[in-house]
Design a protein around this motif. Structure first.
Motif, PDB file in Angstrom:
ATOM      1  N   LYS A 137       0.791  -1.183  -0.136  1.00  0.00           N
ATOM      2  CA  LYS A 137       0.223  -0.003  -0.146  1.00  0.00           C
ATOM      3  C   LYS A 137       0.800   1.261  -0.026  1.00  0.00           C
ATOM      4  N   LEU A 138       1.946   1.214   0.823  1.00  0.00           N
ATOM      5  CA  LEU A 138       2.624   2.372   0.836  1.00  0.00           C
ATOM      6  C   LEU A 138       3.754   2.642  -0.318  1.00  0.00           C
ATOM      7  N   ALA A 139       4.013   1.659  -1.059  1.00  0.00           N
ATOM      8  CA  ALA A 139       4.701   1.781  -2.212  1.00  0.00           C
ATOM      9  C   ALA A 139       3.539   2.358  -3.454  1.00  0.00           C
ATOM     10  N   VAL A 140       2.527   1.893  -3.353  1.00  0.00           N
ATOM     11  CA  VAL A 140       1.736   2.390  -4.444  1.00  0.00           C
ATOM     12  C   VAL A 140       1.261   3.866  -4.265  1.00  0.00           C
ATOM     13  N   ASP A 141       1.171   4.155  -2.917  1.00  0.00           N
ATOM     14  CA  ASP A 141       1.081   5.699  -2.615  1.00  0.00           C
ATOM     15  C   ASP A 141       2.373   6.453  -2.963  1.00  0.00           C
ATOM     16  N   LEU A 142       3.546   6.071  -2.684  1.00  0.00           N
ATOM     17  CA  LEU A 142       4.646   6.560  -3.139  1.00  0.00           C
ATOM     18  C   LEU A 142       4.886   6.804  -4.592  1.00  0.00           C
ATOM     19  N   ILE A 143       4.547   5.591  -5.444  1.00  0.00           N
ATOM     20  CA  ILE A 143       4.674   5.534  -6.813  1.00  0.00           C
ATOM     21  C   ILE A 143       3.519   6.642  -7.521  1.00  0.00           C
TER      22      ILE A 143
END
Length: 52
Positions: A18-24
């Motif tokens: 979830k964090l990776a998707v938000d950062l991307i």
């Protein structure tokens, strides 16, 4: 009519996904250059590892 919406695959994803998707999304929506993003992420990685 009360239909349930299907649960998104992301809703059940691990927190790091979830964090990776938000950062991307943040990087892409702000048109951040790939090399700049990777350099910044390396700084973040080093900082977080130092805090372990």
């Amino acid at each position: 009519m009360n239909e349930e919406l299907p649960v998104s695959g992301l809703a059940n994803a691990a927190e790091e996904v979830k964090l990776a998707v938000d950062l991307i999304f943040l990087l892409e929506s702000n048109n951040i250059d790939t090399d700049v993003a990777l350099a910044a992420l390396e700084i973040v990685k080093q900082d977080l590892q130092a805090k372990r």
